[in-house]
Design a protein around this motif. Structure first.
Motif, PDB file in Angstrom:
ATOM      1  N   CYS A 224      -6.355   0.140   3.474  1.00  0.00           N
ATOM      2  CA  CYS A 224      -5.618   0.763   2.371  1.00  0.00           C
ATOM      3  C   CYS A 224      -5.521   2.264   2.611  1.00  0.00           C
ATOM      4  O   CYS A 224      -6.549   2.936   2.729  1.00  0.00           O
ATOM      5  CB  CYS A 224      -6.336   0.490   1.049  1.00  0.00           C
ATOM      6  SG  CYS A 224      -5.531   1.248  -0.378  1.00  0.00           S
TER       7      CYS A 224
ATOM      8  N   ILE B 253      -1.521   6.412  -9.791  1.00  0.00           N
ATOM      9  CA  ILE B 253      -2.515   5.803  -8.910  1.00  0.00           C
ATOM     10  C   ILE B 253      -3.082   4.550  -9.580  1.00  0.00           C
ATOM     11  O   ILE B 253      -3.406   4.553 -10.762  1.00  0.00           O
ATOM     12  CB  ILE B 253      -3.647   6.801  -8.605  1.00  0.00           C
ATOM     13  CG1 ILE B 253      -3.094   8.038  -7.890  1.00  0.00           C
ATOM     14  CG2 ILE B 253      -4.746   6.152  -7.780  1.00  0.00           C
ATOM     15  CD1 ILE B 253      -2.456   7.768  -6.554  1.00  0.00           C
ATOM     16  N   LYS B 254      -3.214   3.478  -8.805  1.00  0.00           N
ATOM     17  CA  LYS B 254      -3.636   2.193  -9.373  1.00  0.00           C
ATOM     18  C   LYS B 254      -4.975   1.698  -8.843  1.00  0.00           C
ATOM     19  O   LYS B 254      -5.513   0.713  -9.326  1.00  0.00           O
ATOM     20  CB  LYS B 254      -2.573   1.120  -9.074  1.00  0.00           C
ATOM     21  CG  LYS B 254      -1.233   1.367  -9.757  1.00  0.00           C
ATOM     22  CD  LYS B 254      -1.341   1.205 -11.265  1.00  0.00           C
ATOM     23  CE  LYS B 254       0.012   1.290 -11.950  1.00  0.00           C
ATOM     24  NZ  LYS B 254      -0.099   1.168 -13.423  1.00  0.00           N
ATOM     25  N   LYS B 255      -5.511   2.373  -7.826  1.00  0.00           N
ATOM     26  CA  LYS B 255      -6.758   1.894  -7.228  1.00  0.00           C
ATOM     27  C   LYS B 255      -7.622   3.092  -6.880  1.00  0.00           C
ATOM     28  O   LYS B 255      -7.196   3.979  -6.138  1.00  0.00           O
ATOM     29  CB  LYS B 255      -6.465   1.071  -5.971  1.00  0.00           C
ATOM     30  CG  LYS B 255      -7.672   0.362  -5.381  1.00  0.00           C
ATOM     31  CD  LYS B 255      -7.234  -0.540  -4.228  1.00  0.00           C
ATOM     32  CE  LYS B 255      -8.400  -1.367  -3.695  1.00  0.00           C
ATOM     33  NZ  LYS B 255      -7.979  -2.257  -2.585  1.00  0.00           N
ATOM     34  N   VAL B 256      -8.842   3.136  -7.423  1.00  0.00           N
ATOM     35  CA  VAL B 256      -9.719   4.285  -7.191  1.00  0.00           C
ATOM     36  C   VAL B 256     -11.139   3.835  -6.883  1.00  0.00           C
ATOM     37  O   VAL B 256     -11.598   2.786  -7.344  1.00  0.00           O
ATOM     38  CB  VAL B 256      -9.737   5.245  -8.402  1.00  0.00           C
ATOM     39  CG1 VAL B 256      -8.363   5.819  -8.673  1.00  0.00           C
ATOM     40  CG2 VAL B 256     -10.294   4.566  -9.637  1.00  0.00           C
TER      41      VAL B 256
ATOM     42  N   TYR C 203       0.808  -1.211   0.000  1.00  0.00           N
ATOM     43  CA  TYR C 203       0.000   0.000   0.000  1.00  0.00           C
ATOM     44  C   TYR C 203       0.845   1.267   0.000  1.00  0.00           C
ATOM     45  O   TYR C 203       0.485   2.284   0.555  1.00  0.00           O
ATOM     46  CB  TYR C 203      -0.930   0.017   1.225  1.00  0.00           C
ATOM     47  CG  TYR C 203      -1.899  -1.114   1.248  1.00  0.00           C
ATOM     48  CD1 TYR C 203      -1.916  -2.007   2.308  1.00  0.00           C
ATOM     49  CD2 TYR C 203      -2.796  -1.309   0.203  1.00  0.00           C
ATOM     50  CE1 TYR C 203      -2.800  -3.058   2.337  1.00  0.00           C
ATOM     51  CE2 TYR C 203      -3.689  -2.363   0.226  1.00  0.00           C
ATOM     52  CZ  TYR C 203      -3.689  -3.237   1.290  1.00  0.00           C
ATOM     53  OH  TYR C 203      -4.562  -4.281   1.308  1.00  0.00           O
TER      54      TYR C 203
ATOM     55  N   LEU D  75     -11.674  -1.387   0.576  1.00  0.00           N
ATOM     56  CA  LEU D  75     -10.946  -0.184   0.975  1.00  0.00           C
ATOM     57  C   LEU D  75     -10.287  -0.334   2.333  1.00  0.00           C
ATOM     58  O   LEU D  75      -9.411   0.457   2.703  1.00  0.00           O
ATOM     59  CB  LEU D  75     -11.916   1.017   0.995  1.00  0.00           C
ATOM     60  CG  LEU D  75     -11.347   2.413   1.216  1.00  0.00           C
ATOM     61  CD1 LEU D  75     -10.295   2.761   0.173  1.00  0.00           C
ATOM     62  CD2 LEU D  75     -12.460   3.446   1.216  1.00  0.00           C
TER      63      LEU D  75
ATOM     64  N   CYS E 246      -4.630   4.599  -2.492  1.00  0.00           N
ATOM     65  CA  CYS E 246      -5.767   4.601  -3.399  1.00  0.00           C
ATOM     66  C   CYS E 246      -6.467   5.955  -3.278  1.00  0.00           C
ATOM     67  O   CYS E 246      -6.177   6.745  -2.381  1.00  0.00           O
ATOM     68  CB  CYS E 246      -6.715   3.450  -3.086  1.00  0.00           C
ATOM     69  SG  CYS E 246      -7.415   3.505  -1.433  1.00  0.00           S
TER      70      CYS E 246
ATOM     71  N   CYS F  49      -5.505   6.032   1.874  1.00  0.00           N
ATOM     72  CA  CYS F  49      -6.218   6.652   0.765  1.00  0.00           C
ATOM     73  C   CYS F  49      -6.133   8.169   0.811  1.00  0.00           C
ATOM     74  O   CYS F  49      -5.797   8.771   1.834  1.00  0.00           O
ATOM     75  CB  CYS F  49      -7.676   6.201   0.756  1.00  0.00           C
ATOM     76  SG  CYS F  49      -8.624   6.758   2.181  1.00  0.00           S
TER      77      CYS F  49
END
Length: 459
Positions: free
Chosen positions: A283, A235-238, A210, A280, A214, A285
């Protein structure tokens, strides 16, 4: 000529393309039979249905399946971020006179539904001139106390060069003013230490799963702020939070990226328990939002940072260890509501009551009423005050009409800044380092306040 419905569609500049009913010039959607009653659909009030057909429509309403699916989601919790009407018992508010001029019908409506702009205007116009000027004095006093330094901070980072220079997929929509706003939001996050260029993230990938945070985009719309984040910052996770359905979304382009994870949560921010989003959890963020209209800013802040009781209702401001930072561009302050506002206790300490708050929100529309350019910000920074007449004759409505446009704009801008500074103080109470800046010139957008924050542990 084709046999078409004779109902004229002004937005499309043509007649309806549907076939008419037998013995009628109109289709079923536009039938003008006077004996039929159209009522809002109970599932989706954005469209209407014939009362006689209601029972059959409810079983096949297009929104039914989506609504049923939403109710089953663990993160759906009705009104969890809505806030409460009352303030804490230890918070005292000076008596207000704005409340006295609300009619009984309006007062009842205020307690049940949102206070409309018309209701806010009528309450202000029904004040006496001494009461109106007393309210202006209070606004000026509060503003001079808490809004001392809101600096200009338009930052276009090098990481966004591919968008600024239009070196992106030509199929993606490009409007310069929106690109500048998006780039400055990200530039301020980078300058504040929340974002790093994608090359720097890649150097840290071996340290843990992580390292690259995200992103949760509130009021995501078509998702092009996230598109820029993905293109420029790796960014790889949204997670895209949006209650409406849009065409021409960025989702298709984003899903084509290698190892990219996208989850769109079609839900009202008011009903979103972010802690219950399974993918989520754990992670780190970043929360972002571009032009979160009116109370959507307050709902998003509460969603990100509030602590929840065992029953799932929001109890108080609390830190979120997973949240590394946030950047929210506020707008449409005239839509703000006392119930949803995030920091009622802060305003109450300055003697601002619920009714005065709604008057203040109505004044905010004056800040963007017409093309004020950069002059308003310069005038307010120089300490301009609203001229208050010594002779109190006439009505408030007449006085408002006689006010100089610049005076109205300055008062509106003061009110916008008071509202946003209250939000900033609430985020600060949650343990974040915060700042409120003007992230683009007013010539690009008069709605140019950006609230940014980051966890102190990142220092």
């Amino acid at each position: 000529m084709e046999n078409r419905c004779k109902f004229w569609l002004p937005k499309k500049n043509r007649f309806c393309a549907n076939a008419p009913l037998s013995n009628s010039s109109f289709c079923g959607n536009h039938s003008q039979r006077s004996d039929d009653v159209w009522i809002p659909c109970p599932i989706d009030p954005s469209h209407s249905v014939l009362q006689a057909n209601l029972e059959g429509h409810l079983s096949k309403c297009p929104l039914l399946k989506q609504t049923q699916s939403l109710f089953l989601q663990p993160y759906y919790q009705k009104g969890i971020n809505a806030g409460k009407e009352e303030v804490h018992e230890d918070e005292t508010i000076k008596p207000t006179r704005v409340k006295d001029v609300l009619s009984s019908n309006e007062a009842n409506s205020c307690s049940l539904d949102s206070v409309t702009s018309e209701m806010k205007r009528n309450a202000v116009y029904n004040l006496t001139l001494p009461q109106f000027y007393e309210l202006i004095r209070k606004i000026q006093s509060v503003h001079s106390t808490i809004c001392k330094d809101i600096r200009e901070s338009c930052k276009i980072p090098e990481a966004c060069d591919i968008w600024i220079k239009r070196d992106v997929d030509r199929k993606l929509p490009f409007q310069e003013k929106h690109v500048v706003q998006q780039a400055s939001i990200l530039g301020n996050l980078e300058a504040f230490g929340v974002l790093k260029e994608s090359v720097n993230w890649k150097r840290c990938e071996s340290e843990g799963p992580y390292d690259v945070p995200c992103v949760v985009e509130f009021g995501a719309g078509r998702g092009y702020l996230t598109q820029m984040l993905a293109d420029c910052y790796g960014i790889k996770k949204v997670f895209l939070v949006e209650r409406k359905s849009y065409k021409l979304k960025a989702d298709r382009s984003l899903r084509q990226k290698e190892q990219f994870i996208l989850e769109r949560l079609r839900i009202d921010i008011e009903d979103l328990n972010l802690n219950a989003v399974e993918s989520l959890r754990g992670c780190p963020c970043i929360a972002v939002g571009k032009h979160l209209c009116g109370p959507a800013t307050d709902l998003s802040l509460r969603c990100c940072l509030a602590e929840y009781s065992g029953e799932g209702s929001v109890e108080q401001c609390g830190g979120n260890p997973s949240l590394r930072g946030l950047a929210i561009a506020t707008c449409c302050h005239h839509l703000c509501q006392w119930k949803h506002y995030i920091n009622k206790s802060y305003l109450s300490k300055f003697g601002i009551s619920k009714e005065e708050f709604h008057a203040i929100t109505w004044f905010t529309s004056w800040a963007v009423d017409g093309d004020h350019g950069s002059g308003v910000s310069n005038v307010i920074d120089c300490g301009m005050h609203i001229h208050i007449e010594k002779e109190h004759s006439g009505s408030v409505a007449d006085t408002v009409r006689k006010m100089e446009q610049c005076e109205r704009a300055v008062l509106g801008l003061m009110c916008k800044q008071i509202i946003d500074m209250g939000r900033l103080m609430w985020v600060k109470e949650c343990g974040l380092e915060t700042d409120l800046v003007k992230y683009v010139p007013p010539t690009i957008s008069p709605e140019n306040h950006l609230l940014i924050g980051r966890q102190v542990s990142q220092l």
